[in-house]
Scaffold this motif. Structure first.
Motif, short mmCIF file in Angstrom:
data_model
loop_
_atom_site.label_atom_id
_atom_site.label_comp_id
_atom_site.label_asym_id
_atom_site.label_seq_id
_atom_site.Cartn_x
_atom_site.Cartn_y
_atom_site.Cartn_z
N GLY A 1 47.09 40.42 11.96
CA GLY A 1 46.76 39.71 13.34
C GLY A 1 45.96 38.32 12.86
O GLY A 1 46.49 37.79 12.09
N THR A 2 44.99 37.88 13.48
CA THR A 2 44.46 36.58 13.43
C THR A 2 43.56 36.47 12.31
O THR A 2 43.11 35.33 11.99
CB THR A 2 43.66 36.20 14.65
OG1 THR A 2 42.60 37.24 15.13
CG2 THR A 2 44.53 36.06 16.02
N GLY A 3 43.04 37.72 11.66
CA GLY A 3 42.13 37.60 10.48
C GLY A 3 40.88 37.32 10.85
O GLY A 3 40.44 37.16 12.28
N TYR A 4 40.05 37.26 9.92
CA TYR A 4 38.36 37.12 10.19
C TYR A 4 38.04 35.56 10.17
O TYR A 4 38.93 34.95 9.41
CB TYR A 4 37.71 37.80 9.00
CG TYR A 4 37.87 39.19 8.83
CD1 TYR A 4 37.40 40.11 9.92
CD2 TYR A 4 38.35 39.80 7.88
CE1 TYR A 4 37.36 41.51 9.47
CE2 TYR A 4 38.55 41.15 7.52
CZ TYR A 4 37.84 42.06 8.43
OH TYR A 4 38.26 43.18 8.40
N SER A 5 37.20 35.24 11.06
CA SER A 5 36.91 33.89 10.97
C SER A 5 35.88 33.63 9.70
O SER A 5 35.44 34.56 8.97
CB SER A 5 35.89 33.25 12.19
OG SER A 5 34.59 34.27 12.11
N GLU A 6 35.59 32.38 9.23
CA GLU A 6 34.93 32.34 8.01
C GLU A 6 33.34 32.85 8.37
O GLU A 6 32.96 33.24 7.40
CB GLU A 6 34.63 30.70 7.56
CG GLU A 6 36.11 29.94 7.42
CD GLU A 6 36.91 30.95 5.84
OE1 GLU A 6 35.78 30.99 5.17
OE2 GLU A 6 37.65 30.99 5.86
N GLU A 7 32.82 32.68 9.35
CA GLU A 7 31.54 33.21 9.76
C GLU A 7 31.53 34.69 9.67
O GLU A 7 30.67 35.30 8.96
CB GLU A 7 31.18 32.84 10.80
CG GLU A 7 29.64 33.29 11.67
CD GLU A 7 29.31 33.09 12.95
OE1 GLU A 7 28.83 33.76 13.74
OE2 GLU A 7 29.95 31.94 13.43
N VAL A 8 32.64 35.31 10.04
CA VAL A 8 32.61 36.67 10.02
C VAL A 8 32.80 37.29 8.53
O VAL A 8 31.77 38.18 8.02
CB VAL A 8 33.51 37.45 10.86
CG1 VAL A 8 33.91 38.75 10.51
CG2 VAL A 8 33.12 37.24 12.47
N LEU A 9 33.70 36.41 7.84
CA LEU A 9 33.77 36.91 6.34
C LEU A 9 32.50 36.85 5.75
O LEU A 9 32.35 37.68 4.69
CB LEU A 9 34.92 35.90 5.85
CG LEU A 9 36.27 36.37 5.95
CD1 LEU A 9 37.33 35.49 5.41
CD2 LEU A 9 36.38 37.91 5.38
N GLU A 10 31.92 35.77 5.91
CA GLU A 10 30.56 35.28 5.11
C GLU A 10 29.56 36.77 5.35
O GLU A 10 28.96 37.13 4.42
CB GLU A 10 29.91 34.17 5.47
CG GLU A 10 28.69 33.73 4.53
CD GLU A 10 28.07 32.61 4.96
OE1 GLU A 10 27.07 32.21 5.19
OE2 GLU A 10 28.95 31.39 5.32
N ARG A 11 29.37 36.97 6.65
CA ARG A 11 28.38 38.07 6.99
C ARG A 11 29.08 39.35 6.35
O ARG A 11 28.14 40.16 5.96
CB ARG A 11 28.46 38.08 8.48
CG ARG A 11 27.21 38.88 8.96
CD ARG A 11 26.98 39.09 10.39
NE ARG A 11 27.66 40.08 10.79
CZ ARG A 11 28.84 40.07 11.86
NH1 ARG A 11 28.74 38.75 12.31
NH2 ARG A 11 29.40 40.80 12.36
#
Length: 157
Positions: free
Chosen positions: A86-96
Motif C-alpha cells: 500500500g501507501t506505507g507509513y508517513s515519516e511522522e508515523v514511522l518516527e512515532r
C-alpha cells in the motif's frame, strides 16, 4: 499462533466483503511455531491498518505474513514480518512507531500503540520492533518475540 492465524483469516474474509477491489493475504509460517503463544491481535492489527489506510486504492492490495524462527542477540526468537504493498507509513508515523516510548494517547495507529504497550507489559524488555516503508512502497513491521520451548511466556493472555 495457530489461533491468531485463524482469527486473521476470519478477519480477512470480512475485509473482502468490505472492499470493492481485490485483496490478497499471503501467509508463510514455519509449522514448528504453530503452537507458540503470541499476544492476541498481533497480526490482525496490521491487516486491519492495511485495509483501513489503503481503502481509496483500486490497486490489488497484498498483505504478507512471514513467520519464522530467528536468532536475535544470541537468543532464539520468533520473527514476525508483516508487510503490504500500500501507501506505507508517513515519516511522522514511522518516527512515532519506532520510538521506544509507548504512546498511550495516540489518535492514529491506536491499535499498534496498544499492541506495543501490551507487548512491553508481557515481555518487559525481551522483544524488539522495527517499522519501515519498503523501497517499493508499502508498510512493513518486524516483531521479534522470545521463544521458550514451544510456548512464549505470556501471563497476560
Amino acid at each position: 499462533l495457530q489461533s491468531e492465524l485463524a482469527e486473521v483469516h476470519d478477519y480477512y474474509n470480512i475485509v473482502l466483503l468490505d472492499r470493492t477491489s481485490p485483496c490478497i493475504l499471503n501467509t508463510q509460517v514455519d509449522s514448528s511455531l504453530m503452537q507458540c503463544r503470541v499476544p492476541s491481535l498481533i497480526i490482525q492489527t496490521f491487516l486491519e491498518n492495511t485495509a483501513k489506510y489503503n481503502r481509496q486504492s483500486d490497486n490489488l492490495l497484498i498483505f504478507d505474513v512471514r513467520i519464522e524462527p530467528a536468532e536475535l542477540n544470541g537468543k532464539r526468537v520468533i520473527q514476525i514480518m508483516l508487510s503490504d504493498n500500500g501507501t506505507g507509513y508517513s515519516e511522522e508515523v514511522l518516527e512515532r512507531l519506532n520510538s521506544s516510548e509507548n504512546d498511550l494517547f495516540a489518535t492514529k495507529h491506536v491499535g499498534i500503540s496498544n499492541l506495543k504497550h501490551r507487548i512491553a507489559l508481557i515481555y518487559k524488555t525481551d522483544y524488539q520492533f522495527a517499522f519501515y516503508k519498503k523501497p517499493s512502497g508499502g508498510a512493513c513491521g518486524l516483531i521479534y518475540l522470545p521463544i521458550t520451548g514451544n510456548s512464549v511466556e505470556n501471563s497476560q493472555e
